[in-house]
Design a protein around this motif. Structure first.
Motif, mmCIF file in Angstrom:
data_model
loop_
_atom_site.group_PDB
_atom_site.id
_atom_site.type_symbol
_atom_site.label_atom_id
_atom_site.label_comp_id
_atom_site.label_asym_id
_atom_site.label_seq_id
_atom_site.Cartn_x
_atom_site.Cartn_y
_atom_site.Cartn_z
ATOM 1 N N SER A 1 0.875 3.986 -3.041
ATOM 2 C CA SER A 1 0.578 5.550 -2.869
ATOM 3 C C SER A 1 1.973 6.378 -3.245
ATOM 4 C CB SER A 1 0.446 5.857 -1.327
ATOM 5 O OG SER A 1 1.385 5.222 -0.539
ATOM 6 N N ILE B 1 1.614 6.468 -7.132
ATOM 7 C CA ILE B 1 0.632 7.405 -7.472
ATOM 8 C C ILE B 1 1.073 8.772 -7.693
ATOM 9 C CG2 ILE B 1 -1.544 8.456 -6.861
ATOM 10 C CD1 ILE B 1 -2.397 5.495 -6.044
ATOM 11 N N GLU B 2 1.687 9.270 -6.318
ATOM 12 C CA GLU B 2 2.041 10.563 -6.318
ATOM 13 C C GLU B 2 3.177 10.925 -7.288
ATOM 14 O OE1 GLU B 2 3.351 11.014 -2.281
ATOM 15 O OE2 GLU B 2 1.372 10.919 -1.389
ATOM 16 N N LYS C 1 -2.306 11.073 -10.070
ATOM 17 C CA LYS C 1 -2.699 12.365 -9.612
ATOM 18 C C LYS C 1 -2.638 13.358 -10.928
ATOM 19 C CE LYS C 1 -1.513 13.582 -5.087
ATOM 20 N NZ LYS C 1 -0.785 14.099 -4.008
ATOM 21 N N VAL D 1 0.998 -1.128 0.028
ATOM 22 C CA VAL D 1 0.006 0.126 -0.005
ATOM 23 C C VAL D 1 0.753 1.245 -0.091
ATOM 24 C CG1 VAL D 1 -1.617 1.203 1.444
ATOM 25 C CG2 VAL D 1 -1.921 -1.059 1.000
ATOM 26 N N TRP E 1 -6.000 6.477 -11.712
ATOM 27 C CA TRP E 1 -5.733 6.866 -10.301
ATOM 28 C C TRP E 1 -4.556 7.810 -10.376
ATOM 29 C CZ3 TRP E 1 -5.631 1.480 -11.500
ATOM 30 C CH2 TRP E 1 -4.322 0.728 -11.890
#
Length: 79
Positions: A46, A49-50, A69, A42, A67
């Motif tokens: 994350s 994703i950023e 950004k 996880v 998903w």
């Protein structure tokens, strides 16, 4: 003749528990490791994703654009 009365087991200490080990709390240990692996996944997801950026818009749709950004900024043709 006969089937298996005695096994030679050398007297060696190992950090994993030795020969034919079966700890009483193996379920708790397995669950703890699974939680640790899931938490790591996880966290890495994350961070991905950023930080995902696409300076050149892709020729076709890429699933991670759902998903990401910065997908709208990097590819203006997205809905």
């Amino acid at each position: 003749m006969g089937g298996g009365g005695w096994y030679y087991v050398p007297k060696i200490w190992t950090p994993t528990g030795g020969w034919w080990v079966s700890p009483k709390n193996w379920r708790a240990n397995t669950a703890l490791c699974a939680v640790g692996v899931a938490a790591s996944c996880v966290f890495l997801f994350s961070v991905s994703i950023e930080r995902e950026r696409r300076p050149i818009p892709p020729a076709w749709h890429i699933p991670s654009q759902r998903w990401c950004k910065h997908a709208k900024e990097d590819d203006p043709s997205l809905p």
